[in-house]
Write a protein that holds these residues in place. Structure first.
Motif, PDB file in Angstrom:
ATOM      1  N   SER A  84      71.391 -20.647 -11.147  1.00 15.31           N
ATOM      2  CA  SER A  84      70.537 -19.466 -10.954  1.00 15.31           C
ATOM      3  C   SER A  84      69.522 -19.315 -12.085  1.00 15.31           C
ATOM      4  O   SER A  84      68.392 -18.874 -11.873  1.00 15.31           O
ATOM      5  CB  SER A  84      71.399 -18.199 -10.857  1.00 15.31           C
ATOM      6  N   ASP A  87      66.781 -21.883 -11.568  1.00 11.76           N
ATOM      7  CA  ASP A  87      65.969 -21.446 -10.424  1.00 11.76           C
ATOM      8  C   ASP A  87      65.028 -20.298 -10.777  1.00 11.76           C
ATOM      9  O   ASP A  87      64.015 -20.088 -10.101  1.00 11.76           O
ATOM     10  CB  ASP A  87      66.875 -21.005  -9.261  1.00 11.76           C
ATOM     11  N   SER A  88      65.371 -19.548 -11.838  1.00 15.14           N
ATOM     12  CA  SER A  88      64.551 -18.389 -12.219  1.00 15.14           C
ATOM     13  C   SER A  88      63.274 -18.787 -12.962  1.00 15.14           C
ATOM     14  O   SER A  88      62.489 -17.923 -13.353  1.00 15.14           O
ATOM     15  CB  SER A  88      65.374 -17.420 -13.084  1.00 15.14           C
TER      16      SER A  88
END
Length: 308
Positions: A84, A87-88
């Motif tokens: 995550s 992905d940010s």
């Protein structure tokens, strides 16, 4: 033969090494040649003589191993094991962000894609982020990406004004401060230890802040204490092996889940069966375009040199 025995047989036949992160399931950690944090895993990947690297972790970790070992086969049990935090930080958006801050040194946390590393001056992990930031002359402005929580923490302890990318890890932002303080009250004399990817209000109540390896070493040095551990719950397996008589309690998450802790769904995508399958089939392979690989290698090697 059991699945574990077949994995060990195949590993020997194919001259493979299994590298696993602390957040992997216990059965995967138990068949690995090395279990560690991002820095340790990078160092092991850089020095291995194996023909094949089986990376039991998430995609950016396997990608880093491939960047360091272009002529070796690197496989990941499941390509859906993402991150995550990585992905940010989309490469196109980060490129614009970097252009908005010219003349800044770019330090990126290893939890990012190869494309982001290729835009960086130096890579860091939570183990060495402070040392890496302090290696840059004080008059030189710094962009720190992608983790804003780690960036805030390093800025606070270093006294450096860092330009932060607004990224975060959902696992480390899932801790509930109210539940944590209640758990602390229910366990008088306990100590809270936390990973610096956690939010500031969690770090403010921690007795110790450090990387996964740092947390394990801290507990080993003080085994008579009892601990509430604020990081992904997978660390408890290795930590408990190191201190079998120490009470270790996972820090509680905001959501009501079965483990009452914070787990990374991406890390848990990998299974022992998938580990066997990827060894057997030599797939899925990790590939990094050569132009990106060469650019990303430079900041990773700078980090490894500074971490000796």
């Amino acid at each position: 033969m059991s699945l574990k025995e077949n994995i060990l047989r195949l590993k020997k036949e194919k001259n493979a090494v299994i590298l696993a992160h602390y957040y992997q399931t216990p059965e995967i950690q138990d068949v690995a040649d090395y279990v560690g944090d991002s820095l340790g895993l990078s160092q092991k990947a850089a020095e291995t003589n194996a023909d094949m690297i089986v990376f039991a972790g998430v995609h950016f970790m396997a990608e880093t191993a491939k960047i360091l070992n272009p002529n070796k086969m690197v496989v990941l049990p499941d390509l859906n094991a993402g991150c995550s935090l990585a992905d940010s930080c989309p490469p196109d958006a980060f490129k614009v962000f970097k252009e908005q801050h010219p003349n800044h040194k770019v330090i990126t946390y290893i939890n990012c894609s190869a494309e982001i590393k290729a835009m960086s001056d130096i890579v860091c992990t939570s183990s060495n982020a402070l040392k890496i930031v302090e290696s840059v002359p004080k008059e030189t402005p710094i962009i720190f990406a992608p983790d804003k929580n780690l960036g805030h923490y390093i800025s606070k302890v270093s006294g450096r004004d860092l330009v932060l990318w607004n990224g975060a890890c959902i696992v480390h932002e899932a801790f509930s401060i109210d539940k944590l303080l209640k758990l602390f009250q229910e366990n008088p004399g306990s100590k809270i230890i936390a990973h610096p990817e956690s939010e500031a209000h969690i770090l403010d109540v921690a007795n110790y802040i450090g990387s996964t390896a740092g947390m394990i070493n801290y507990v080993k040095a003080h085994p008579k204490e009892k601990y509430i551990v604020a990081t992904e719950a997978g660390i408890l397996h290795k930590m408990q092996q190191e201190v079998p008589n120490t009470l270790l309690i996972p820090a509680p998450a905001q959501e009501n889940n079965t483990c009452a802790c914070s787990e990374c769904a991406f890390m848990k995508v990998n299974t022992l069966q998938k580990l066997y399958d990827c060894l057997l089939n030599e797939s899925p392979k990790i590939e990094v375009p050569e132009t990106i690989r060469k650019q990303a290698l430079i900041p990773i090697e700078r980090m490894l040199e500074l971490s000796k």
